[in-house]
Design a protein around this motif. Structure first.
Motif, mmCIF file in Angstrom:
data_model
loop_
_atom_site.group_PDB
_atom_site.id
_atom_site.type_symbol
_atom_site.label_atom_id
_atom_site.label_comp_id
_atom_site.label_asym_id
_atom_site.label_seq_id
_atom_site.Cartn_x
_atom_site.Cartn_y
_atom_site.Cartn_z
ATOM 1 N N ALA A 1 -5.391 7.560 -3.547
ATOM 2 C CA ALA A 1 -6.222 7.318 -4.731
ATOM 3 C C ALA A 1 -7.506 6.596 -4.334
ATOM 4 O O ALA A 1 -8.588 6.895 -4.876
ATOM 5 N N ILE A 2 -7.423 5.659 -3.351
ATOM 6 C CA ILE A 2 -8.631 4.939 -2.938
ATOM 7 C C ILE A 2 -9.599 5.890 -2.241
ATOM 8 O O ILE A 2 -10.817 5.852 -2.473
ATOM 9 N N VAL B 1 -2.514 13.497 -2.225
ATOM 10 C CA VAL B 1 -2.963 12.842 -3.452
ATOM 11 C C VAL B 1 -4.487 12.707 -3.479
ATOM 12 O O VAL B 1 -5.136 13.004 -4.492
ATOM 13 N N GLY C 1 0.842 -1.204 0.000
ATOM 14 C CA GLY C 1 0.000 0.000 0.000
ATOM 15 C C GLY C 1 0.864 1.235 0.000
ATOM 16 O O GLY C 1 1.803 1.338 -0.764
ATOM 17 N N GLY C 2 0.520 2.161 0.872
ATOM 18 C CA GLY C 2 1.283 3.385 0.935
ATOM 19 C C GLY C 2 0.433 4.595 0.631
ATOM 20 O O GLY C 2 -0.747 4.467 0.319
ATOM 21 N N GLY C 3 1.039 5.753 0.756
ATOM 22 C CA GLY C 3 0.293 6.995 0.646
ATOM 23 C C GLY C 3 -0.330 7.210 -0.711
ATOM 24 O O GLY C 3 -1.470 7.679 -0.813
ATOM 25 N N PHE C 4 0.382 6.856 -1.777
ATOM 26 C CA PHE C 4 -0.153 7.107 -3.110
ATOM 27 C C PHE C 4 -1.396 6.255 -3.357
ATOM 28 O O PHE C 4 -2.438 6.755 -3.791
ATOM 29 N N ALA C 5 -1.288 4.950 -3.033
ATOM 30 C CA ALA C 5 -2.435 4.060 -3.239
ATOM 31 C C ALA C 5 -3.596 4.457 -2.337
ATOM 32 O O ALA C 5 -4.758 4.533 -2.780
#
Lengths: 190, 148, 121
Positions: free
Chosen positions: B43-44, B124, B36-40
């Motif tokens: 976006a979710i 994001v 996972g992580g901040g970008f994913a």
């Protein structure tokens, strides 16, 4: 041959067919949906090549891309017709791309073959060092995040700036205030 | 004319939207332990908010989601990330992971990585949702709409 | 050509399809889609370069206590980290391009590049 190789080749063929349909279909909406299918194929490849972070991100982002593009395409009339009269131009483009394919394919044979990267060789390089000492040095069990936000965080700061600027740019292009005049009250639904 | 999509879509959205956003926050916060992580995660979260907005229509969600909110979270996330980078100077260097590494495989481990993930997720998520908000408000040939 | 280079070549084919769409098509939305395809292909190529046979995801679980054993079985995390940001940059740039396309459509009433060029000035 490895079963994962067969799977990879099948998914790559799926992506190439999807991209070709997206390139050649007349209807813009079908084209957008085909690009969405290409992205979904990429997400599945990510999952099988040991990159679950990328698979999650790709799926989420793919949905957002398709929603943005459908939002644009659905409400706007478009009467662009691709004329096929300029066969000379298209032919020369295809010729140049074919030359690129041959030269690029020749160059690809000089790379490390698929499945035996630099990491697996005798001198694994910087990635080998990250994998060997990442947990002790950063404390993160997910090595992708360790690379992204600790070893190469400065890189990520630059990329975060690019995202920020592109989104602020899109905002500035689409904004209402400062353009012509505006009156409240008759805002359309949705 | 009823606003938004049909009753079925609205009911299902009411059931699942909060879970989607919660999953996004989980993915962002546990990015250093699991995939996972901040970008994913961002976006979710943006996807969940867009679902709510599409299902209920712009009129009902006008007071829930404003441009100022999206821009505020976007800029706040970016500034928080830069602040985390600058806080590294407390220990001597730019982007130094100054906080204690703690126990591996726990939420409170890996120093500044979870904080950076949270900042990036806010940036994001709010950015992508803000773009969709701008796209949704925009209508061709109707320049006289209000800002919000 | 050896079998080991085949995935790279197919990724190159996908990239060239994207390039073809960018160069040969007249519709702005098609060009945006071409850029998206090109971006997918480049991301895929970087990911393929980091895979090793039988490699696991570079995420530790508490059972894997030995560093050397783990490092010998995981795929390369560096291309994944770089591609992760690149994907999100892609959607940001796509939003910017879409915004520009909307403004062009509002001004000229068409997505056709050649007609926009004629209508200019």
């Amino acid at each position: 041959m490895d079963p994962i190789m067969w799977l990879l080749l099948a998914l790559l063929a799926f992506m190439i067919i999807g991209a070709l349909i997206a390139a050649e279909t007349e209807d813009l909406l079908s084209s957008v949906v085909c690009v969405g299918a290409v992205g979904a194929g990429l997400a599945i490849i990510d999952l099988f090549l040991g990159a679950p972070d990328l698979a999650i991100t790709q799926v989420a982002v793919e949905v957002l891309c398709v929603v943005f593009l459908i939002r644009v395409v659905l409400t706007r009339r478009d009467e662009t017709h691709e004329t096929h009269k300029d066969t000379l131009a298209i032919g020369s483009v295809v010729l140049v791309l074919g030359v690129l394919l041959v030269l690029g394919g020749w160059a690809m044979t000089t790379l490390h073959p698929f499945g035996e990267p630099l990491l697996a060789s005798a001198d694994p390089g910087v990635a080998g060092q990250y994998l060997a000492g990442g947990l002790e040095q950063t404390g993160a069990a997910n090595y992708v995040m360790a690379v992204l936000l600790d070893y190469r965080a400065y890189d990520t700061l630059g990329e975060a700036t690019v995202i920020f600027v592109s989104i602020i740019g899109a905002y500035a292009i689409l904004r209402k205030t400062g353009r012509v005049h505006h009156a409240l009250g008759n805002e359309p639904d949705r | 004319m009823p606003s938004g999509m049909s009753l079925i879509v609205k009911t299902v959205t009411r059931l699942v939207a909060s879970f989607i956003v919660l999953f996004g926050v989980y993915v962002a916060l546990y990015g250093h332990v699991s995939p996972g992580g901040g970008f994913a995660g961002g976006a979710i979260v943006a996807g969940g908010l867009i679902l709510v907005m599409l299902a209920f229509g712009r009129r009902q969600t006008r007071n829930m989601f404003t441009h100022g909110m999206a821009l505020g979270w976007d800029c706040g996330g970016a500034l928080a990330f830069v602040a985390i980078a600058l806080l590294g100077y407390l220990a001597g260097d730019f982007f130094l992971n100054f906080a204690g590494h703690g126990d591996p495989y726990r939420l409170a481990s890996a120093g500044t990585i979870p904080l950076s993930n949270a900042a990036i997720a806010a940036k994001v998520g709010a950015g992508l949702f803000g773009v969709f908000l701008a796209l949704a408000v925009f209508r061709p040939g109707q320049r006289q709409e209000g800002e919000q | 050509m050896t079998i080991g280079a085949l995935p790279y070549v197919l990724a190159l084919v996908l990239m060239l399809i994207g390039l073809y769409v960018i160069v040969a098509k007249k519709n702005i939305i098609k060009i945006i889609l071409g850029i998206a395809i090109l971006e997918y292909a480049v991301n895929l190529f970087l990911l393929l370069l980091g895979y090793r046979n039988g490699g696991a995801a570079p995420i530790r679980s508490p059972e894997q206590t030995d560093n050397v054993v783990f490092a010998a079985g995981a795929v390369d995390p560096v291309p994944q980290a770089l591609v992760l940001t690149s994907i999100v940059i892609g959607v940001g740039c796509l939003a910017l391009m879409v915004a520009l396309a909307i403004r062009l459509h509002e001004k000229f009433g068409t997505f056709d590049m050649t007609r926009i060029r004629e209508l200019k000035g």
